[in-house]
Structures are given as C-alpha cells and as structure tokens.
Design a protein around this motif. Structure first.
Motif, PDB file in Angstrom:
ATOM      1  N   GLU B 196     -11.676 -28.622 -37.433  1.00  0.00           N
ATOM      2  CA  GLU B 196     -11.856 -28.205 -38.837  1.00  0.00           C
ATOM      3  C   GLU B 196     -11.469 -26.741 -39.031  1.00  0.00           C
ATOM      4  O   GLU B 196     -10.916 -26.356 -40.045  1.00  0.00           O
ATOM      5  CB  GLU B 196     -13.322 -28.379 -39.242  1.00  0.00           C
ATOM      6  N   ARG B 197     -11.788 -25.945 -38.021  1.00  0.00           N
ATOM      7  CA  ARG B 197     -11.662 -24.491 -38.179  1.00  0.00           C
ATOM      8  C   ARG B 197     -10.233 -23.983 -37.944  1.00  0.00           C
ATOM      9  O   ARG B 197      -9.801 -23.040 -38.571  1.00  0.00           O
ATOM     10  CB  ARG B 197     -12.618 -23.811 -37.193  1.00  0.00           C
ATOM     11  N   PHE B 198      -9.524 -24.637 -36.987  1.00  0.00           N
ATOM     12  CA  PHE B 198      -8.216 -24.115 -36.587  1.00  0.00           C
ATOM     13  C   PHE B 198      -7.115 -25.117 -36.894  1.00  0.00           C
ATOM     14  O   PHE B 198      -7.263 -26.310 -36.625  1.00  0.00           O
ATOM     15  CB  PHE B 198      -8.199 -23.775 -35.091  1.00  0.00           C
ATOM     16  N   ASP B 199      -6.042 -24.598 -37.404  1.00  0.00           N
ATOM     17  CA  ASP B 199      -4.904 -25.436 -37.738  1.00  0.00           C
ATOM     18  C   ASP B 199      -4.005 -25.557 -36.508  1.00  0.00           C
ATOM     19  O   ASP B 199      -2.833 -25.202 -36.553  1.00  0.00           O
ATOM     20  CB  ASP B 199      -4.147 -24.800 -38.915  1.00  0.00           C
ATOM     21  N   LEU B 200      -4.570 -26.074 -35.407  1.00  0.00           N
ATOM     22  CA  LEU B 200      -3.842 -26.165 -34.136  1.00  0.00           C
ATOM     23  C   LEU B 200      -4.199 -27.490 -33.467  1.00  0.00           C
ATOM     24  O   LEU B 200      -5.299 -28.004 -33.659  1.00  0.00           O
ATOM     25  CB  LEU B 200      -4.278 -25.029 -33.200  1.00  0.00           C
ATOM     26  N   PRO B 201      -3.276 -28.022 -32.648  1.00  0.00           N
ATOM     27  CA  PRO B 201      -3.639 -29.228 -31.884  1.00  0.00           C
ATOM     28  C   PRO B 201      -4.729 -28.904 -30.857  1.00  0.00           C
ATOM     29  O   PRO B 201      -4.651 -27.870 -30.182  1.00  0.00           O
ATOM     30  CB  PRO B 201      -2.328 -29.633 -31.188  1.00  0.00           C
ATOM     31  N   VAL B 202      -5.734 -29.761 -30.783  1.00  0.00           N
ATOM     32  CA  VAL B 202      -6.849 -29.530 -29.862  1.00  0.00           C
ATOM     33  C   VAL B 202      -6.857 -30.645 -28.813  1.00  0.00           C
ATOM     34  O   VAL B 202      -6.908 -31.825 -29.146  1.00  0.00           O
ATOM     35  CB  VAL B 202      -8.202 -29.511 -30.616  1.00  0.00           C
ATOM     36  N   THR B 203      -6.774 -30.266 -27.536  1.00  0.00           N
ATOM     37  CA  THR B 203      -6.817 -31.233 -26.436  1.00  0.00           C
ATOM     38  C   THR B 203      -8.188 -31.170 -25.777  1.00  0.00           C
ATOM     39  O   THR B 203      -8.693 -30.074 -25.513  1.00  0.00           O
ATOM     40  CB  THR B 203      -5.737 -30.883 -25.380  1.00  0.00           C
ATOM     41  N   HIS B 204      -8.773 -32.334 -25.528  1.00  0.00           N
ATOM     42  CA  HIS B 204     -10.093 -32.381 -24.899  1.00  0.00           C
ATOM     43  C   HIS B 204      -9.948 -32.834 -23.441  1.00  0.00           C
ATOM     44  O   HIS B 204      -9.357 -33.880 -23.175  1.00  0.00           O
ATOM     45  CB  HIS B 204     -10.999 -33.336 -25.671  1.00  0.00           C
ATOM     46  N   VAL B 205     -10.470 -32.047 -22.533  1.00  0.00           N
ATOM     47  CA  VAL B 205     -10.448 -32.413 -21.114  1.00  0.00           C
ATOM     48  C   VAL B 205     -11.887 -32.635 -20.668  1.00  0.00           C
ATOM     49  O   VAL B 205     -12.731 -31.744 -20.831  1.00  0.00           O
ATOM     50  CB  VAL B 205      -9.809 -31.284 -20.264  1.00  0.00           C
ATOM     51  N   VAL B 206     -12.151 -33.829 -20.135  1.00  0.00           N
ATOM     52  CA  VAL B 206     -13.504 -34.133 -19.651  1.00  0.00           C
ATOM     53  C   VAL B 206     -13.545 -33.876 -18.140  1.00  0.00           C
ATOM     54  O   VAL B 206     -12.727 -34.401 -17.388  1.00  0.00           O
ATOM     55  CB  VAL B 206     -13.880 -35.600 -19.941  1.00  0.00           C
ATOM     56  N   VAL B 207     -14.484 -33.056 -17.731  1.00  0.00           N
ATOM     57  CA  VAL B 207     -14.638 -32.729 -16.310  1.00  0.00           C
ATOM     58  C   VAL B 207     -15.982 -33.259 -15.842  1.00  0.00           C
ATOM     59  O   VAL B 207     -17.025 -32.821 -16.331  1.00  0.00           O
ATOM     60  CB  VAL B 207     -14.555 -31.200 -16.084  1.00  0.00           C
ATOM     61  N   ASP B 208     -15.948 -34.204 -14.919  1.00  0.00           N
ATOM     62  CA  ASP B 208     -17.193 -34.756 -14.365  1.00  0.00           C
ATOM     63  C   ASP B 208     -17.426 -34.097 -13.014  1.00  0.00           C
ATOM     64  O   ASP B 208     -16.959 -34.587 -11.975  1.00  0.00           O
ATOM     65  CB  ASP B 208     -17.063 -36.276 -14.244  1.00  0.00           C
ATOM     66  N   LEU B 209     -18.135 -32.999 -13.018  1.00  0.00           N
ATOM     67  CA  LEU B 209     -18.326 -32.223 -11.789  1.00  0.00           C
ATOM     68  C   LEU B 209     -19.079 -33.030 -10.730  1.00  0.00           C
ATOM     69  O   LEU B 209     -18.753 -32.950  -9.542  1.00  0.00           O
ATOM     70  CB  LEU B 209     -19.082 -30.928 -12.099  1.00  0.00           C
ATOM     71  N   ALA B 210     -20.069 -33.818 -11.163  1.00  0.00           N
ATOM     72  CA  ALA B 210     -20.862 -34.591 -10.203  1.00  0.00           C
ATOM     73  C   ALA B 210     -19.967 -35.596  -9.475  1.00  0.00           C
ATOM     74  O   ALA B 210     -20.030 -35.731  -8.250  1.00  0.00           O
ATOM     75  CB  ALA B 210     -21.990 -35.305 -10.927  1.00  0.00           C
ATOM     76  N   ARG B 211     -19.102 -36.290 -10.240  1.00  0.00           N
ATOM     77  CA  ARG B 211     -18.217 -37.280  -9.621  1.00  0.00           C
ATOM     78  C   ARG B 211     -17.200 -36.585  -8.706  1.00  0.00           C
ATOM     79  O   ARG B 211     -16.901 -37.085  -7.620  1.00  0.00           O
ATOM     80  CB  ARG B 211     -17.498 -38.056 -10.728  1.00  0.00           C
ATOM     81  N   GLU B 212     -16.702 -35.431  -9.144  1.00  0.00           N
ATOM     82  CA  GLU B 212     -15.723 -34.711  -8.307  1.00  0.00           C
ATOM     83  C   GLU B 212     -16.354 -34.274  -6.995  1.00  0.00           C
ATOM     84  O   GLU B 212     -15.730 -34.358  -5.936  1.00  0.00           O
ATOM     85  CB  GLU B 212     -15.191 -33.488  -9.068  1.00  0.00           C
ATOM     86  N   ARG B 213     -17.612 -33.812  -7.077  1.00  0.00           N
ATOM     87  CA  ARG B 213     -18.293 -33.375  -5.843  1.00  0.00           C
ATOM     88  C   ARG B 213     -18.544 -34.570  -4.920  1.00  0.00           C
ATOM     89  O   ARG B 213     -18.354 -34.474  -3.714  1.00  0.00           O
ATOM     90  CB  ARG B 213     -19.603 -32.691  -6.195  1.00  0.00           C
TER      91      ARG B 213
END
Lengths: 201, 225
Positions: B196-213
């Motif tokens: 809503e605030r920025f007139d830019l493409p927004v990419t969402h990256v989900v990081v599952d630290l528990a699964r990575e560990r």
C-alpha cells in the motif's frame, strides 16, 4: 562478537544518529518528556478541581462570587494570537527571514506579558482570596500554576529574543526557538483547558 | 514509529485543533448551560473516537514520496530482514539474481526493540544485535561479488523501508520473514502495508530457520566421518 562490542561502544560514546524520517531528535525528546511531566502536574490540579466540584458538589462559583469570564476570554484570545506569532517567528527563520523571527518573538513576548499583567490585575479585583474556601483554593491553584508556566515561557522567550538580537539562529539551526515554541503552545493549550473548565463550565 | 508531535509545527496544529474543538463547548456553555456544554463535549469525544478508529481505517494510506528510480541498467533491491538474515532461503533468493555490478543491494535490518525501550531511546543493544546479523550477511554477499551495503533501521519495518527508500532508489523490495504463524511481521500485515505504501514490486521470502537448522543437523549426521 567483536563487531557487536565495537558497535555497542560507539553507540555508548555517541547517541545513534537521528534517522531520516522516523526518529525524534534527542533534544526535542527531552522537551517532550518535560512537557509530559508538566501535563501530569496539571493533571493533579485538575483532579483537585473535579473532586471539589463534582464529588463534593461545591457551587461553582458559590454565591456571591463571580468569575470575570470576559477578561479571561480576552486572555484566551491573547494567548491564541501569541501561539500564532511564535509559529510565524519560527516559520520566518526557516525561510531565512530574520526580521520576521525578531518581530514574531518580540510580539509573542509582549502578548505573554499582557496576559500575565491582566491575570494579576484580575486577582486583585476578584473579590475573594485563596482562603475563601475550597473553590477559591482550586481557582487560585490552577490559574496560578498556569501563570507560573506563562512566566517560565516568558523567560524562555526573553532568552530567545536576546539570542536573536545577538544574531543566533539560522534556517538550518533554530532548535532553541523550536523548543520554546513547543513549550509556549503547551502553555496555550493548558490555558484553553483551564479557561473552559474553570470559567465556562 | 512516528511521533505525532515532532516539531513546533505539529504542536501549533494541535493547539488549533484543541481551540477549534473547545470553541463549540465554550459557546454552548455561555449561551445555554453547563449541562448542554458537557453534552456537546461528550458528542465531540464520541465523534473523535469514531473518526479516529472507524473512518480513518477505510482510507488507504498515501503512497510514500520516494526517490525516483534510476535508468542506468542496474537493478536495485532493498532487502528487509532481521532474525531471518542468516537464513539460507534469503541467501539463495538473493544469490539467484544475476551477480556482479548489475545488481545493487541495500540491506535494512530493523533494530527490534520493546516499546518501553523504544520510547526511552534505549536501543543500543537492539542495534548492536541487528548490526551483528547484518555484517554477517553483507560479508557473505560481498564474497559472492554483489555490490551490497546495509544499515540499521527503525524498529517498525515499514518505517525502516521508507527511511531507506528515501535515499536508495530501489526497483524492488524484498521482505524476508519467518513462516506464517511464527512471524510477528506477517501478523502485523507487513506485506500489505508495504504494497500500500510503496509503488514498487514487493517480493516475500519465507525463511524457516528451524527447518534449516534441522536439515543442517541431519546433513552433519549423514555425512561420513
């Protein structure tokens, strides 16, 4: 771990820089915290006012006394105009207009003096003293507390006038006037509330 | 978080609002009675509450006035992350972009803090923690040839983005969070607010630290000794 400790030491030596848009300047934060403490002080006096008037049900003002509503209303107008002039003074220095700053601060100071003189004059003509019951104690307490704040504001304005006359302040650096202006607006807001509750309601 | 009284101008505006609100109360008190004035005061308070909490939410926030994008062939990405800065998923997402000088990265790490500490400006510890995480990712990205810089931002991530975008003409915003259900930022609608605030493409990256560990531990266990 080393970088964390370095960063920590650097922040301890110098406060973090004010951010571009979200942070409050530390000097301004000091003024705001001071004003919050002052608002609490007024709050305690208003508590006494409401206790006397609402809980104890004291007539406001009791017969045969009367409040000089007209004079108090004129004082309200004076303070409101003075808020405008101090705002104009700051607006002027932001645009590099030193004459506007000087005139604005002098006019604000004179309006403040006029307010205080009118209030003292009102005290002499009120027809009751602080010893004439709880209502009188609360009346003189609240308006006197506000008068003391006007005096402090006038002292700040006097210092700002002297500094301006000495050539201080520029479009980039005017925190002194900004802080004094915020304080003066606070004094104005407090008076509007005092005037509404004590004189009108 | 934006303080509503940040300057003399704000204080002056507030003074005028108080005067305008009290004017009808004063008029009614003088013309009619104290009771009528109190009724007006009550009506104004209710009106204000309705205005603040009901009507205001329907208005979309204005778009931020940002620095215009540069047309010099570079792709500039603003990456916003905190605890997930060390996550492999974020690292992979950034590394998946074409490396070299064509991609310029600006990492913003909001200094997460408690409200009490924020209001008392006690943020050294939060900034130091954020700085440590940031330096780790920056070093890693630079080793891979990315032009990456970073900074510590406001503890409100959307405000931190806005602060950074005022100076960095990004073409894209990348927000890294914990998975839904564990992410405080997602709980506070960071993606919707950013879009809503920025007139830019927004990419969402989900990081599952528990699964990575867990995956890292199982790899160590499976590797020959």
């Amino acid at each position: 771990m080393e970088s964390a400790s370095i960063a920590h030491a650097a922040h301890a030596a110098h406060p973090p820089e004010a951010h571009q848009s979200s942070r409050v300047d530390s000097r301004l934060l000091g003024v705001l915290l001071f004003i919050i403490s002052e608002a609490m002080l007024f709050g305690s006096f208003f508590t006494a006012y409401f206790f006397v008037r609402v809980v104890q049900g004291v007539d406001w003002p009791p017969e045969p006394f009367e409040f000089p509503v007209l004079i108090a209303s004129m004082n309200t107008a004076i303070l409101l105009v003075s808020s405008g002039t101090v705002h104009w003074a700051l607006h002027s220095i932001k645009k590099g207009n030193r004459l506007g700053l000087q005139v604005g601060l002098v006019v604000t100071f004179l309006l403040g003096v006029m307010f205080l003189v009118t209030q003292v004059n009102e005290y002499f003509k009120a027809g009751f003293s602080i010893e004439d019951g709880a209502f009188a104690s609360v009346f003189y307490g609240l308006t006197g507390l506000h008068g003391a704040h006007v005096f402090v504001g006038l002292t700040l304005l006097a210092i700002m006038n002297i500094r301006t006359a000495r050539g201080h302040f520029s479009p980039e650096s005017h925190m002194g006037v900004e802080a004094a202006g915020i304080y003066w607006h606070f004094v104005d807001i407090m008076w509007i509330i005092v005037w509404s509750t004590v004189y009108l309601l | 978080m934006i303080n509503p009284l940040r300057s003399e101008e704000d204080a002056f505006r507030f003074t005028l609002i108080v005067a305008v609100l009290l004017a009808p109360i004063a008029l009614v008190a003088v013309i009619w009675s104290t009771g009528a004035a109190l009724a007006v005061a009550g009506g104004l308070v209710i009106g204000l509450l309705v205005g603040l909490f009901v009507l205001r939410r329907e208005e979309p926030p204005p778009k931020a006035d940002l620095r215009p994008r540069r047309r010099d062939g570079k792709h500039r990405i603003l990456v916003v992350a905190n605890e997930t800065l060390s996550g492999r998923a974020l690292h992979s997402e950034i590394s998946g972009r074409p490396p070299g000088t064509e991609t310029e990265l600006r990492i913003v790490c909001p200094a997460l803090n408690t409200k009490i500490k924020h209001w008392t400006n006690e943020e050294d510890e939060a900034r130091a923690d954020a700085q440590q995480r940031l330096e780790g990712l920056l070093a890693s990205l630079r080793r891979e040839g990315f032009d990456a810089r970073g900074e510590i931002g406001d503890d409100d991530p959307v405000q931190a983005m806005e602060d950074a975008l005022r100076l960095f003409p990004a073409d894209e915003v990348m927000i890294s969070t914990h998975p839904p259900g564990r992410s405080n930022w997602l709980e506070h609608d960071i993606l919707e607010r950013a879009r809503e605030r920025f007139d830019l493409p927004v990419t969402h990256v989900v990081v599952d630290l528990a699964r990575e560990r867990a995956a890292a531990r199982s790899n160590i266990g499976a590797s020959p000794t």
